[in-house]
Design a protein around this motif. Structure first.
Motif: not given
Length: 297
Positions: A11, A14-15, A17, A19-21, A23-24, A29
């Protein structure tokens, strides 16, 4: 390594980031960051470069991203096959590219249906090149695939038929009036550039041809006079009235095969393979025999 850590790493990789990972993944975090640091300590290498500009993969991180995808796919497939094996009445799932090898598939299904105790078969239709992924993910038990164009790594196979290829052209194009073509001719038609399919990462190779993702898109673009394609002779079953098929005499021959995960002990798969081999060796089923190679021009 734990599969949870690998999923976390994929995750983030691929992101690029945290924070985005997070959330995914549906987690906070801080525990994600701790898990990645623990994974790096366990492996003894740095997987990610972190600075104020963002996150980037190291060489080691790029290797783990590729390998982790294979591992996670195998875990998912193992779970899927285990659940399917625990359902005795489940159908055998046969995946094939939509429009390909139609007559062969019909004869195979008819022959299998006549076998005592034959398993029920569910046909899963897919787009170009998707069979391997569906087999590896455990969503299918066996596939109709084509050598050398499909990815057969890690599969056992049974050859069914070897055949030449044809060019599918717009009916009104001058080349459609020819009785034969060569690869050089079809690869250099200024007004009919060959369509481009996406790579595994979703990007398209460079070139003048239109970008396509489905057989239906391709068929319509041919009918509109925007592209052409070269396919095995038997795959022309989906040919539209606005199309014309012309043999490409020097195109590489294509072998249609049945493919299944290497080492499979599935009795339904074995039953299907034995039926296909028997059809191939039966003179009454010429579609399952290899035609003589056409001579060049």
């Amino acid at each position: 390594m734990e599969t949870r850590e690998l999923r976390y790493f994929v995750a983030v990789a691929e992101e690029l980031h945290f924070g985005r990972a997070a959330a995914r993944l549906g987690i906070a975090q801080p525990p994600l960051s701790r898990a990645i640091r623990q994974l790096e300590r366990r492996l003894g290498v740095r997987l990610l470069d972190r600075d104020r500009r963002g996150v980037a993969l190291t060489d080691a991180g790029r290797v783990l991203l590729r390998e982790a995808g294979t591992v996670l796919d195998a875990v998912t497939a193992a779970a899927s096959r285990t659940r399917r094996a625990g359902t005795p009445t489940r159908p055998l799932v046969l995946v094939t590219k939509a429009g390909a090898s139609h007559e062969l598939l019909q004869r195979l299904l008819d022959a299998l249906a006549g076998e005592p105790g034959a398993p029920p078969v569910e046909v899963l239709l897919c787009e170009v090149g998707e069979q391997a992924g569906l087999l590896r993910a455990g969503r299918a038990d066996v596939a109709i695939m084509h050598r050398p164009v499909d990815d057969l790594a890690g599969f056992d196979t049974e050859d069914l038929v070897t055949e030449g290829q044809v060019a599918i052209l717009p009916a009104g194009h001058p080349l459609a009036a020819r009785d034969r073509l060569t690869l050089a001719e079809v690869q250099h038609v200024p007004d009919l550039p060959i369509a481009r399919w996406p790579r595994l990462d979703g990007t398209y190779p460079a070139g003048p041809g239109p970008e396509v993702r489905t057989q239906s898109q391709l068929a319509q673009l041919v009918a509109l006079g925007r592209t052409l394609l070269v396919i095995p002779t038997s795959s022309r079953a989906w040919q539209w009235p606005q199309h014309v098929a012309v043999p490409v005499v020097d195109a590489p021959h294509i072998t249609t095969v049945l493919a299944w995960p290497a080492g499979s002990r599935s009795r339904p798969v074995a039953s299907l393979v034995h039926t296909a081999a028997r059809l191939r060796d039966t003179p009454a089923a010429p579609i399952l025999h290899s035609p003589p190679r056409q001579s060049g021009t």
